[in-house]
Design a protein around this motif. Structure first.
Motif, PDB file in Angstrom:
ATOM      1  N   LEU A 154     -45.014  28.115  43.886  1.00 52.73           N
ATOM      2  CA  LEU A 154     -44.195  27.269  44.751  1.00 52.73           C
ATOM      3  C   LEU A 154     -42.898  28.027  45.019  1.00 52.73           C
ATOM      4  CD1 LEU A 154     -43.622  23.441  44.171  1.00 52.73           C
ATOM      5  CD2 LEU A 154     -42.019  24.887  45.390  1.00 52.73           C
ATOM      6  N   VAL A 155     -42.538  28.193  46.284  1.00 56.86           N
ATOM      7  CA  VAL A 155     -41.354  28.953  46.673  1.00 56.86           C
ATOM      8  C   VAL A 155     -40.414  28.062  47.465  1.00 56.86           C
ATOM      9  CG1 VAL A 155     -40.500  30.854  48.111  1.00 56.86           C
ATOM     10  CG2 VAL A 155     -42.525  31.188  46.677  1.00 56.86           C
ATOM     11  N   GLU A 156     -39.124  28.140  47.126  1.00 54.44           N
ATOM     12  CA  GLU A 156     -38.089  27.418  47.870  1.00 54.44           C
ATOM     13  C   GLU A 156     -37.064  28.425  48.373  1.00 54.44           C
ATOM     14  OE1 GLU A 156     -35.286  23.555  47.108  1.00 54.44           O
ATOM     15  OE2 GLU A 156     -35.134  25.155  45.615  1.00 54.44           O
ATOM     16  N   VAL A 157     -36.767  28.366  49.667  1.00 59.28           N
ATOM     17  CA  VAL A 157     -35.728  29.207  50.245  1.00 59.28           C
ATOM     18  C   VAL A 157     -34.586  28.300  50.691  1.00 59.28           C
ATOM     19  CG1 VAL A 157     -35.134  30.904  52.013  1.00 59.28           C
ATOM     20  CG2 VAL A 157     -37.440  30.893  51.011  1.00 59.28           C
ATOM     21  N   GLY A 158     -33.490  28.346  49.943  1.00 60.35           N
ATOM     22  CA  GLY A 158     -32.339  27.487  50.207  1.00 60.35           C
ATOM     23  C   GLY A 158     -32.267  26.380  49.181  1.00 60.35           C
ATOM     24  N   SER A 159     -31.651  26.657  48.050  1.00 59.55           N
ATOM     25  CA  SER A 159     -31.647  25.700  46.937  1.00 59.55           C
ATOM     26  C   SER A 159     -30.304  25.016  46.735  1.00 59.55           C
ATOM     27  CB  SER A 159     -32.019  26.439  45.628  1.00 59.55           C
ATOM     28  OG  SER A 159     -33.251  27.088  45.755  1.00 59.55           O
ATOM     29  N   TRP A 160     -29.231  25.615  47.194  1.00 57.60           N
ATOM     30  CA  TRP A 160     -27.851  25.177  46.992  1.00 57.60           C
ATOM     31  C   TRP A 160     -27.649  24.817  45.520  1.00 57.60           C
ATOM     32  CZ3 TRP A 160     -24.498  20.433  47.738  1.00 57.60           C
ATOM     33  CH2 TRP A 160     -23.164  20.803  47.947  1.00 57.60           C
ATOM     34  N   LEU A 161     -27.239  23.583  45.212  1.00 57.28           N
ATOM     35  CA  LEU A 161     -26.952  23.216  43.824  1.00 57.28           C
ATOM     36  C   LEU A 161     -28.182  22.712  43.070  1.00 57.28           C
ATOM     37  CD1 LEU A 161     -23.441  21.541  44.217  1.00 57.28           C
ATOM     38  CD2 LEU A 161     -23.972  23.706  43.097  1.00 57.28           C
ATOM     39  N   GLY A 162     -29.322  22.620  43.773  1.00 55.37           N
ATOM     40  CA  GLY A 162     -30.557  22.325  43.056  1.00 55.37           C
ATOM     41  C   GLY A 162     -31.083  20.914  43.162  1.00 55.37           C
ATOM     42  N   ARG A 163     -30.592  20.117  44.099  1.00 51.60           N
ATOM     43  CA  ARG A 163     -31.109  18.747  44.240  1.00 51.60           C
ATOM     44  C   ARG A 163     -32.603  18.768  44.582  1.00 51.60           C
ATOM     45  NH1 ARG A 163     -29.295  13.412  45.395  1.00 51.60           N
ATOM     46  NH2 ARG A 163     -30.477  12.323  47.007  1.00 51.60           N
ATOM     47  N   SER A 164     -32.979  19.529  45.588  1.00 54.47           N
ATOM     48  CA  SER A 164     -34.393  19.618  45.942  1.00 54.47           C
ATOM     49  C   SER A 164     -35.174  20.364  44.860  1.00 54.47           C
ATOM     50  CB  SER A 164     -34.552  20.322  47.290  1.00 54.47           C
ATOM     51  OG  SER A 164     -33.910  21.590  47.288  1.00 54.47           O
ATOM     52  N   SER A 165     -34.577  21.416  44.310  1.00 61.63           N
ATOM     53  CA  SER A 165     -35.247  22.217  43.269  1.00 61.63           C
ATOM     54  C   SER A 165     -35.591  21.361  42.062  1.00 61.63           C
ATOM     55  CB  SER A 165     -34.343  23.368  42.833  1.00 61.63           C
ATOM     56  OG  SER A 165     -33.732  23.999  43.920  1.00 61.63           O
ATOM     57  N   LEU A 166     -34.684  20.478  41.685  1.00 65.46           N
ATOM     58  CA  LEU A 166     -34.900  19.620  40.518  1.00 65.46           C
ATOM     59  C   LEU A 166     -36.129  18.746  40.711  1.00 65.46           C
ATOM     60  CD1 LEU A 166     -33.678  18.635  37.777  1.00 65.46           C
ATOM     61  CD2 LEU A 166     -32.491  16.874  39.100  1.00 65.46           C
ATOM     62  N   HIS A 167     -36.292  18.185  41.906  1.00 63.92           N
ATOM     63  CA  HIS A 167     -37.436  17.304  42.161  1.00 63.92           C
ATOM     64  C   HIS A 167     -38.736  18.098  42.262  1.00 63.92           C
ATOM     65  CE1 HIS A 167     -34.089  14.613  43.063  1.00 63.92           C
ATOM     66  NE2 HIS A 167     -34.925  13.639  42.824  1.00 63.92           N
ATOM     67  N   LEU A 168     -38.672  19.292  42.834  1.00 68.26           N
ATOM     68  CA  LEU A 168     -39.860  20.140  42.855  1.00 68.26           C
ATOM     69  C   LEU A 168     -40.275  20.539  41.439  1.00 68.26           C
ATOM     70  CD1 LEU A 168     -38.907  22.450  45.862  1.00 68.26           C
ATOM     71  CD2 LEU A 168     -40.851  20.867  45.800  1.00 68.26           C
ATOM     72  N   ALA A 169     -39.296  20.925  40.615  1.00 69.31           N
ATOM     73  CA  ALA A 169     -39.595  21.338  39.245  1.00 69.31           C
ATOM     74  C   ALA A 169     -40.116  20.172  38.418  1.00 69.31           C
ATOM     75  CB  ALA A 169     -38.346  21.932  38.596  1.00 69.31           C
TER      76      ALA A 169
END
Length: 266
Positions: free
Chosen positions: A34-49
Motif C-alpha cells: 500500500l503506497v501513499e503519496v502525500g501524508s502531511w501529519l498522518g491523518r490519512s496514514s493513520l487510518h490506512l495503517a
C-alpha cells in the motif's frame, strides 16, 4: 466502524477516513503493498495503517511526503514550526501505534523512487497538477496489478485540481471507476490494464493541448460517470480547463451554465 484512534490534524474528511480504513482492511488480497503519496501529519496514514493492522495481511504502508512545513500550514495546526521546518518526527509520532507497518520517505514528488514491488493500493493526495500525477504514475504504474490494484485519488473532486480527472479520463481504457466518497473529494479506480507511462503515454496525455471540442466531450463523459453530489462539486473544472487552454469565451459560457444550474437548484 473505526477503532479508537488518536486525533490527528488534516484535511481528510471523516467519511474519507472511514473509506481509507475500509479500503486497507478489506480490499487488499495480499498481492502487493500500500503506497501513499502525500501524508502531511498522518491523518490519512493513520487510518490506512489501522486498516492494515485489522486485516493482518502482511502488507506495509509506504508513505512519501516532503515533510517540509509550508507557509500555509501554520493555519492548519498549532505545532511550533515555521515554514521550511522538517516535521517528519511529528508524522512518525502520530502513526506510532502502527509503526511496525509504516515506512516514511522524505522526498519531493519529482524525486520519488520505488523498489519495484507490486502495489495493490496507490493512494494519491499530494499530486494536483499534470507533472505530479505523471511522475507518480510513471514510478508506480508498472507495479500496479491489472484486475486487482486500486488507485484512490484524494482531490479528484476538487475542481482546481482538474488535471487529476482529465488524466484518469485519458487512461479510461485501463481504469474502471470503482468508488466515490460523497462526503469528501476521493474517487478510486480499479486498474484493468497495464500502466507503464514511462514507456507509453496516451496520445492525449497533454491535457493543455486539448482542443475546446475535446475538452467539452471529455468533461461531459467525466461528469456523467459521477453521482450528482460529486458531479456538482467537480463541474467548474471544465470552465477552468477551457480557460487554461486559452478558450476564454467557451470557459465563460461553461461557467454561466454552471451558475444557472446552481440557481435553478436553489
Amino acid at each position: 466502524e473505526l477503532p479508537a484512534l488518536p486525533a490527528v490534524p488534516g484535511m481528510t474528511s471523516p467519511a474519507e477516513c472511514r473509506y481509507l480504513y475500509w479500503l486497507a482492511s478489506s480490499q487488499l488480497g495480499g498481492a502487493g503493498e500500500l503506497v501513499e503519496v502525500g501524508s502531511w501529519l498522518g491523518r490519512s496514514s493513520l487510518h490506512l495503517a489501522a486498516g492494515l493492522s485489522h486485516a493482518g495481511a502482511g502488507a506495509k504502508l509506504h508513505c512519501f511526503d516532503g515533510f517540509t512545513w509550508a507557509p500555509s500550514d501554520p493555519g492548519k495546526s498549532d505545532l511550533p514550526l515555521k515554514p521550511g521546518d522538517d516535521f517528519q518526527q511529528y508524522f512518525e509520532a502520530n502513526v506510532s501505534p502502527f509503526k511496525e507497518l509504516v515506512t516514511a520517505t522524505r522526498t519531493r514528488i519529482a524525486d520519488i523512487t520505488w523498489s519495484g514491488e507490486a502495489v495493490e493500493v496507490l493512494f494519491l493526495d499530494a499530486p494536483k497538477k499534470l507533472p505530479e500525477i505523471t511522475r507518480c504514475l510513471e514510478v508506480f504504474g508498472p507495479c500496479l496489478i491489472p484486475g486487482k490494484s486500486i488507485i484512490a485519488i484524494q482531490d479528484y473532486q476538487y475542481f482546481p485540481a482538474y488535471a487529476l480527472a482529465a488524466c484518469m479520463y485519458a487512461l479510461r481504457g485501463r481504469l474502471e471507476l470503482t468508488h466515490v466518497v460523497l462526503e469528501g473529494s476521493t474517487v478510486a479506480f480499479r486498474v484493468t490494464g497495464p500502466l507503464d507511462l514511462a514507456r507509453e503515454k496516451p496520445a492525449d496525455w497533454n491535457i493543455l493541448g486539448w482542443s475546446p471540442e475535446k475538452i467539452e466531450e471529455s468533461w461531459a463523459a467525466i461528469l456523467a460517470a459521477l453521482p450528482a453530489p460529486a458531479r456538482d462539486r467537480l463541474e467548474p473544472a471544465k470552465a477552468l480547463h477551457l480557460y487554461d487552454v486559452g478558450a476564454k469565451p467557451q470557459a465563460q459560457a461553461a461557467d454561466l451554465v454552471f451558475l444557472e444550474g446552481r440557481h435553478r437548484q436553489g
